[in-house]
Design a protein around this motif. Structure first.
Motif, PDB file in Angstrom:
ATOM      1  N   LEU A 176      12.126 -16.243  -6.901  1.00  0.00           N
ATOM      2  CA  LEU A 176      10.709 -15.885  -6.846  1.00  0.00           C
ATOM      3  C   LEU A 176       9.945 -16.443  -8.039  1.00  0.00           C
ATOM      4  O   LEU A 176       8.797 -16.872  -7.911  1.00  0.00           O
ATOM      5  CB  LEU A 176      10.565 -14.367  -6.771  1.00  0.00           C
ATOM      6  CG  LEU A 176      11.176 -13.712  -5.528  1.00  0.00           C
ATOM      7  CD1 LEU A 176      11.030 -12.202  -5.593  1.00  0.00           C
ATOM      8  CD2 LEU A 176      10.529 -14.253  -4.256  1.00  0.00           C
ATOM      9  N   ARG A 177      10.577 -16.444  -9.194  1.00  0.00           N
ATOM     10  CA  ARG A 177       9.939 -17.055 -10.364  1.00  0.00           C
ATOM     11  C   ARG A 177       9.695 -18.534 -10.114  1.00  0.00           C
ATOM     12  O   ARG A 177       8.587 -19.042 -10.347  1.00  0.00           O
ATOM     13  CB  ARG A 177      10.806 -16.873 -11.604  1.00  0.00           C
ATOM     14  CG  ARG A 177      10.235 -17.553 -12.857  1.00  0.00           C
ATOM     15  CD  ARG A 177      11.295 -17.748 -13.924  1.00  0.00           C
ATOM     16  NE  ARG A 177      12.414 -18.549 -13.427  1.00  0.00           N
ATOM     17  CZ  ARG A 177      13.556 -18.721 -14.081  1.00  0.00           C
ATOM     18  NH1 ARG A 177      13.735 -18.158 -15.252  1.00  0.00           N
ATOM     19  NH2 ARG A 177      14.527 -19.461 -13.561  1.00  0.00           N
ATOM     20  N   ASP A 178      10.709 -19.229  -9.626  1.00  0.00           N
ATOM     21  CA  ASP A 178      10.581 -20.660  -9.389  1.00  0.00           C
ATOM     22  C   ASP A 178       9.575 -20.958  -8.272  1.00  0.00           C
ATOM     23  O   ASP A 178       8.949 -22.020  -8.259  1.00  0.00           O
ATOM     24  CB  ASP A 178      11.943 -21.265  -9.041  1.00  0.00           C
ATOM     25  CG  ASP A 178      12.921 -21.187 -10.210  1.00  0.00           C
ATOM     26  OD1 ASP A 178      12.480 -20.941 -11.348  1.00  0.00           O
ATOM     27  OD2 ASP A 178      14.139 -21.342  -9.976  1.00  0.00           O
ATOM     28  N   ALA A 179       9.416 -19.991  -7.350  1.00  0.00           N
ATOM     29  CA  ALA A 179       8.440 -20.170  -6.276  1.00  0.00           C
ATOM     30  C   ALA A 179       7.013 -19.946  -6.757  1.00  0.00           C
ATOM     31  O   ALA A 179       6.067 -20.304  -6.061  1.00  0.00           O
ATOM     32  CB  ALA A 179       8.753 -19.226  -5.121  1.00  0.00           C
ATOM     33  N   GLY A 180       6.858 -19.329  -7.941  1.00  0.00           N
ATOM     34  CA  GLY A 180       5.529 -19.135  -8.499  1.00  0.00           C
ATOM     35  C   GLY A 180       4.911 -17.788  -8.254  1.00  0.00           C
ATOM     36  O   GLY A 180       3.697 -17.609  -8.454  1.00  0.00           O
ATOM     37  N   ALA A 181       5.702 -16.785  -7.824  1.00  0.00           N
ATOM     38  CA  ALA A 181       5.149 -15.450  -7.592  1.00  0.00           C
ATOM     39  C   ALA A 181       4.585 -14.882  -8.888  1.00  0.00           C
ATOM     40  O   ALA A 181       5.198 -14.995  -9.951  1.00  0.00           O
ATOM     41  CB  ALA A 181       6.223 -14.521  -7.038  1.00  0.00           C
ATOM     42  N   ALA A 182       3.410 -14.261  -8.795  1.00  0.00           N
ATOM     43  CA  ALA A 182       2.769 -13.679  -9.975  1.00  0.00           C
ATOM     44  C   ALA A 182       3.128 -12.216 -10.157  1.00  0.00           C
ATOM     45  O   ALA A 182       3.151 -11.711 -11.275  1.00  0.00           O
ATOM     46  CB  ALA A 182       1.250 -13.819  -9.874  1.00  0.00           C
ATOM     47  N   SER A 183       3.395 -11.523  -9.050  1.00  0.00           N
ATOM     48  CA  SER A 183       3.611 -10.072  -9.129  1.00  0.00           C
ATOM     49  C   SER A 183       4.701  -9.659  -8.164  1.00  0.00           C
ATOM     50  O   SER A 183       4.786 -10.159  -7.035  1.00  0.00           O
ATOM     51  CB  SER A 183       2.307  -9.336  -8.800  1.00  0.00           C
ATOM     52  OG  SER A 183       2.486  -7.942  -8.875  1.00  0.00           O
ATOM     53  N   LEU A 184       5.547  -8.727  -8.611  1.00  0.00           N
ATOM     54  CA  LEU A 184       6.667  -8.211  -7.831  1.00  0.00           C
ATOM     55  C   LEU A 184       6.353  -6.772  -7.443  1.00  0.00           C
ATOM     56  O   LEU A 184       6.311  -5.884  -8.296  1.00  0.00           O
ATOM     57  CB  LEU A 184       7.955  -8.265  -8.648  1.00  0.00           C
ATOM     58  CG  LEU A 184       8.292  -9.618  -9.283  1.00  0.00           C
ATOM     59  CD1 LEU A 184       9.513  -9.486 -10.185  1.00  0.00           C
ATOM     60  CD2 LEU A 184       8.524 -10.680  -8.203  1.00  0.00           C
ATOM     61  N   LYS A 185       6.144  -6.549  -6.174  1.00  0.00           N
ATOM     62  CA  LYS A 185       5.670  -5.245  -5.701  1.00  0.00           C
ATOM     63  C   LYS A 185       6.817  -4.390  -5.194  1.00  0.00           C
ATOM     64  O   LYS A 185       7.585  -4.796  -4.321  1.00  0.00           O
ATOM     65  CB  LYS A 185       4.642  -5.434  -4.591  1.00  0.00           C
ATOM     66  CG  LYS A 185       3.953  -4.156  -4.153  1.00  0.00           C
ATOM     67  CD  LYS A 185       2.762  -4.480  -3.271  1.00  0.00           C
ATOM     68  CE  LYS A 185       1.796  -3.311  -3.206  1.00  0.00           C
ATOM     69  NZ  LYS A 185       0.503  -3.720  -2.625  1.00  0.00           N
ATOM     70  N   ILE A 186       6.905  -3.186  -5.731  1.00  0.00           N
ATOM     71  CA  ILE A 186       7.889  -2.193  -5.307  1.00  0.00           C
ATOM     72  C   ILE A 186       7.197  -1.243  -4.339  1.00  0.00           C
ATOM     73  O   ILE A 186       6.172  -0.643  -4.677  1.00  0.00           O
ATOM     74  CB  ILE A 186       8.451  -1.425  -6.514  1.00  0.00           C
ATOM     75  CG1 ILE A 186       9.177  -2.390  -7.462  1.00  0.00           C
ATOM     76  CG2 ILE A 186       9.377  -0.305  -6.069  1.00  0.00           C
ATOM     77  CD1 ILE A 186       9.447  -1.799  -8.836  1.00  0.00           C
ATOM     78  N   GLU A 187       7.737  -1.102  -3.145  1.00  0.00           N
ATOM     79  CA  GLU A 187       7.162  -0.185  -2.159  1.00  0.00           C
ATOM     80  C   GLU A 187       7.511   1.246  -2.533  1.00  0.00           C
ATOM     81  O   GLU A 187       8.533   1.489  -3.144  1.00  0.00           O
ATOM     82  CB  GLU A 187       7.708  -0.528  -0.765  1.00  0.00           C
ATOM     83  CG  GLU A 187       7.225   0.358   0.364  1.00  0.00           C
ATOM     84  CD  GLU A 187       7.998   1.672   0.515  1.00  0.00           C
ATOM     85  OE1 GLU A 187       7.430   2.642   1.045  1.00  0.00           O
ATOM     86  OE2 GLU A 187       9.169   1.720   0.077  1.00  0.00           O
ATOM     87  N   GLY A 188       6.653   2.220  -2.157  1.00  0.00           N
ATOM     88  CA  GLY A 188       7.082   3.595  -2.357  1.00  0.00           C
ATOM     89  C   GLY A 188       6.056   4.614  -2.775  1.00  0.00           C
ATOM     90  O   GLY A 188       6.382   5.531  -3.530  1.00  0.00           O
ATOM     91  N   ARG A 189       4.818   4.539  -2.292  1.00  0.00           N
ATOM     92  CA  ARG A 189       3.847   5.568  -2.675  1.00  0.00           C
ATOM     93  C   ARG A 189       4.154   6.926  -2.054  1.00  0.00           C
ATOM     94  O   ARG A 189       3.604   7.946  -2.482  1.00  0.00           O
ATOM     95  CB  ARG A 189       2.425   5.133  -2.297  1.00  0.00           C
ATOM     96  CG  ARG A 189       1.819   4.187  -3.318  1.00  0.00           C
ATOM     97  CD  ARG A 189       0.345   4.011  -3.088  1.00  0.00           C
ATOM     98  NE  ARG A 189       0.076   3.204  -1.915  1.00  0.00           N
ATOM     99  CZ  ARG A 189      -0.992   3.336  -1.141  1.00  0.00           C
ATOM    100  NH1 ARG A 189      -1.878   4.271  -1.391  1.00  0.00           N
ATOM    101  NH2 ARG A 189      -1.176   2.538  -0.106  1.00  0.00           N
ATOM    102  N   LEU A 190       5.018   6.955  -1.045  1.00  0.00           N
ATOM    103  CA  LEU A 190       5.428   8.222  -0.453  1.00  0.00           C
ATOM    104  C   LEU A 190       6.768   8.704  -1.005  1.00  0.00           C
ATOM    105  O   LEU A 190       7.256   9.757  -0.609  1.00  0.00           O
ATOM    106  CB  LEU A 190       5.524   8.084   1.075  1.00  0.00           C
ATOM    107  CG  LEU A 190       4.213   7.806   1.804  1.00  0.00           C
ATOM    108  CD1 LEU A 190       4.470   7.603   3.292  1.00  0.00           C
ATOM    109  CD2 LEU A 190       3.222   8.944   1.595  1.00  0.00           C
ATOM    110  N   LYS A 191       7.356   7.940  -1.930  1.00  0.00           N
ATOM    111  CA  LYS A 191       8.653   8.301  -2.491  1.00  0.00           C
ATOM    112  C   LYS A 191       8.487   9.231  -3.688  1.00  0.00           C
ATOM    113  O   LYS A 191       7.426   9.318  -4.314  1.00  0.00           O
ATOM    114  CB  LYS A 191       9.395   7.037  -2.940  1.00  0.00           C
ATOM    115  CG  LYS A 191       9.687   6.034  -1.837  1.00  0.00           C
ATOM    116  CD  LYS A 191      10.775   6.494  -0.915  1.00  0.00           C
ATOM    117  CE  LYS A 191      11.419   5.354  -0.128  1.00  0.00           C
ATOM    118  NZ  LYS A 191      10.527   4.396   0.470  1.00  0.00           N
ATOM    119  N   ARG A 192       9.579   9.902  -4.042  1.00  0.00           N
ATOM    120  CA  ARG A 192       9.568  10.839  -5.164  1.00  0.00           C
ATOM    121  C   ARG A 192       9.419  10.081  -6.489  1.00  0.00           C
ATOM    122  O   ARG A 192       9.785   8.905  -6.603  1.00  0.00           O
ATOM    123  CB  ARG A 192      10.845  11.676  -5.165  1.00  0.00           C
ATOM    124  CG  ARG A 192      12.116  10.889  -5.348  1.00  0.00           C
ATOM    125  CD  ARG A 192      13.366  11.667  -4.935  1.00  0.00           C
ATOM    126  NE  ARG A 192      13.466  12.933  -5.635  1.00  0.00           N
ATOM    127  CZ  ARG A 192      14.310  13.906  -5.284  1.00  0.00           C
ATOM    128  NH1 ARG A 192      15.130  13.735  -4.261  1.00  0.00           N
ATOM    129  NH2 ARG A 192      14.352  15.027  -5.961  1.00  0.00           N
TER     130      ARG A 192
END
Length: 752
Positions: A222-238
């Motif tokens: 992902l770094r080499d692909a140029g992603a700027a932000s890594l998103k973690i799913e889980g607003r309904l998680k504890r």
């Protein structure tokens, strides 16, 4: 610049756990217009405090306003956007074209992010977002690493999902919950019918339920692909989930940029699996997961981690032979065939290979040899909640000279704050020494700061401890504000609310055909071809069989190479084609050489959205089927060029996995699959999912060069032909479905 670690914050506790675990940014929902209405979310006071807290700790806050909205809600949307502007939110995530228009025109300083609900999935869509002035695109989860790399070539930040739950449908195009149970996923109320069991070719399973994604080991890609932000799913998680997962990605990203990156060891992998996962992790579409590698038909809930087996069952006690350390308070599940029993372990810590005892309550169905999994590790949860939010190091400089105001300066290395107190008195007996003053100044207590250096200038002065404490408190509070203000974006500025006047246009009645052989040209009607096969040779052959003036419906999702190929093909057939119907909003990024309109893949619920799309060059737009009759008529007022889907079998969702291939256990070869071309017995064509009531959901393929998409169609045919007089109508040609069950959809339902 390092990739950003972006954590979910469903409530204030989760926000604090994200901060403690080292998140660079969080995303959260305001009380209204969040695609996760089931999360606790934040009211005005809570959001104000959350943004101030986050900015103090140099954490960005992105607020989701990513639902589709109706005309009656636009005034409230304006108030929400103004609030976010005033609070200096670092970004607002949007899906609705009308909300995008309001943000662009009214609050030009407010950074806008294209939500994954906008279904941006290729470089053309990303380019269009950049052209519209957006700061960031949250890519659709279905993008491959190669597509991500193409997308990052545009002058806009690209955010990708790296961990957590995966929607089975293309986000923003799912009507399943809305049509099946009147709870709209596009409006934040998804009931998750995709997590239910269905029967496919005689086998019952959760055929629409994906495994959770984990790209922890793929960060270099992902770094080499140029992603700027890594998103973690889980607003309904504890909150503990937020802490554990965020800490894992924080440490991995730091190691990646320091040159010490390694794959997660067994302990880290187990911790991630223990906190939550469905059916074991997958590496997602980004890393080429396909079909049976994506879907877990056996289980839709947390799978937990195996911790042992039942080795005996007595009248009141049962024994567990442990394979991992068992802690007092662990939540366990005993799996007895198809049945499960949930219990809480209460007893001493037991090491691997040990024997733990469980009390057997009446009616507990267990037997020797049953598998025992741990759903929640009490020690892991305690440690997650015990993570400390890092203190901010500051330098303090005190000047306490008789006859001058007491003066304290605080500096965090970037900003500083200065406060003064009362005039310093000459000491009558024992003066306040430098060591005394340093000792008291260093007592920062429950403030977010820790003193790394203290200097004192004083001579024969007396400084009361109470005065020093008050000055320290005031100075650090001012530093907090200065630090937060310096970190925040300048979101100032406000423009006028754009008008929603829509020019009247005449539209023909439109008919969508699947099979070119069934097209019957009629005066006053527009024929639209929505073909099964978009591969170049097949599509050219199909178009040559069509009458002149045919409109081509574009696929809702496709790779960049496919979209550019379709653009070239439409240019070659420009003399034959009447135009194209766009399948998704990102396709506005193509300079089409023929007229174009916005199809159902660009949902429209308000007149601002209509005006936005017309300004983008669309000849017509399509009203969302989630509107009632009254709302639809208001949207179409004044002969607005808005067409209503009056007779059709609605598409409930678009799948990137194939249930036929999933049933066969296939995990590779999606692009090259020819089962439907060869019409084999195992092929998808003609198959359906059967729900728990026995109703059948037809499955229909869309063949692209990169493989198939699968359309899940509604159980019943929407038929409001007799009820939408005076409106422009679109119909589907549905041969052989004359006796199908019919529905009026949302037409007569109560307004939400």
């Amino acid at each position: 610049m390092k990739m950003e670690v972006l954590a979910p914050a469903g409530d204030r506790t989760a926000l604090e756990r994200a901060a403690a675990a080292g998140a660079d940014a969080v995303y959260l929902g305001y009380a209204s217009f969040s695609a996760r209405a089931g999360a606790a979310n934040f009211d005005t006071e809570g959001l104000t405090e959350a943004i101030r807290f986050a900015h103090l700790h140099h954490i960005r806050v992105y607020v989701t306003v990513n639902t589709l909205v109706k005309d009656a809600e636009l005034a409230e949307i304006l108030s929400v956007l103004r609030l976010l502007r005033d609070l200096k939110a670092d970004g607002v995530l949007v899906q609705d074209p009308g909300v995008l228009r309001l943000a662009e025109k009214c609050f030009p300083g407010l950074p806008v992010h294209a939500s994954t609900q906008m279904a941006i999935h290729n470089r053309t869509g990303v380019r269009w977002c950049a052209r519209k002035g957006m700061k960031r695109v949250v890519l659709a989860r279905e993008c491959s690493a190669a597509e991500i790399r193409k997308c990052t070539q545009e002058p806009i930040e690209v955010e990708v999902f790296v961990h957590g739950a995966q929607c089975t449908a293309v986000s923003g195009m799912c009507l399943f919950s809305s049509m099946a149970g009147e709870r709209s996923g596009n409006r934040g109320r998804c009931a998750q019918p995709c997590r239910l069991e269905y029967v496919y070719r005689g086998r019952r399973g959760a055929w629409l339920s994906p495994r959770d994604v984990c790209l922890r080991n793929d960060l270099p890609v992902l770094r080499d692909a140029g992603a700027a932000s890594l998103k973690i799913e889980g607003r309904l998680k504890r909150p503990e989930y937020v802490a554990v997962v965020t800490r894992s990605y924080r440490e991995a990203v730091d190691a990646l940029y320091s040159g010490t990156f390694t794959r997660a060891n067994e302990s880290e992998e187990t911790a991630l699996k223990q906190i939550f996962q469905r059916g074991g992790f997958m590496r997602g579409y980004a890393m080429a997961c396909e079909d049976a590698g994506v879907i877990c038909p056996e289980r839709v809930s947390h799978a937990g981690v195996r911790i042992g087996v039942i080795d005996f069952v007595g009248e009141r006690l049962a024994g567990i032979r442990t394979e991992r350390t068992l802690h007092d308070g662990d939540a366990l599940q005993i799996r007895h065939g198809a049945n499960t029993e949930d219990v809480i372990y209460s007893g001493k810590e037991t090491a691997p290979g040990g024997a733990a005892r469980l009390w057997v309550r009446d009616g507990l169905r267990i037997a020797k040899g049953d598998e025992v999994v741990r759903l929640a590790d009490a020690l892991q949860l305690r440690e997650a909640m015990a993570m400390q939010i890092g203190k901010i190091p500051v330098s303090l400089c005190l000047r306490a000279m008789p006859g001058e105001p007491l003066r304290l300066e605080a500096d965090d290395g970037n900003v500083r704050a200065v406060c003064t107190g009362d005039t310093v008195q000459t000491a009558k007996t024992r003066p306040s020494t430098g060591d005394d003053l340093k000792k008291n100044l260093g007592k920062t207590g429950d403030t977010p700061f820790v003193c790394q250096q203290i200097t004192v200038e004083t001579e024969n002065a007396f400084v009361p401890v109470s005065a020093l404490n008050a000055l320290r408190r005031e100075t650090l509070e001012r530093l907090s504000q200065e630090r937060a203000d310096a970190f925040a974006y300048d979101t100032s500025g406000e423009g006028n609310v754009p008008d929603d006047d829509i020019p009247a246009r005449d539209l023909p009645e439109m008919v969508i055909y699947r099979d070119p052989a069934g097209i019957r040209p009629e005066a006053g009607r527009r024929a639209i071809l929505y073909p099964e096969d978009y591969r170049t040779d097949a599509l050219e052959k199909t178009l040559n069989e069509c009458p002149d003036g045919i409109w081509l419906h574009l696929p809702p999702v496709c790779e960049e190479s496919t979209l550019t190929g379709l653009a070239r093909l439409t240019e070659r057939f420009s003399e034959k084609l009447g135009g194209v119907v766009l399948g998704s909003i990102g396709q506005l990024g193509i300079d089409w050489k023929v007229p174009y309109g916005a199809g159902a893949g660009i949902p429209v619920l308000n007149r601002q959205a209509v005006r936005f799309l017309l300004d983008e060059g669309c000849e017509f737009v399509t009203a969302s089927p989630e509107l009632t009759e009254r709302e639809t008529r208001a949207l179409c007022a004044g002969k607005a060029p808005v067409t209503v889907r009056a007779y059709c079998r609605e598409q409930l969702m678009i799948l990137h996995h194939c249930p036929a291939r999933t049933l066969l256990g296939l995990t590779k070869g999606h692009r090259e699959c020819t089962m439907c071309d060869r019409n084999t017995d195992e092929a998808l064509r003609g198959s359906f999912l059967t729900d728990r009531r026995g109703a059948k959901l037809p499955l229909e393929r869309i063949r692209l060069p990169e493989g198939c998409l699968v359309r899940v169609r509604n159980i019943a045919v929407t038929d409001i032909l007799q009820h939408c007089d005076g409106l422009y109508r679109t119909m589907e040609d549905l041969p052989g479905e004359e006796n199908a069950e019919h529905t009026s959809g949302h037409w007569y339902r109560a307004t939400e």
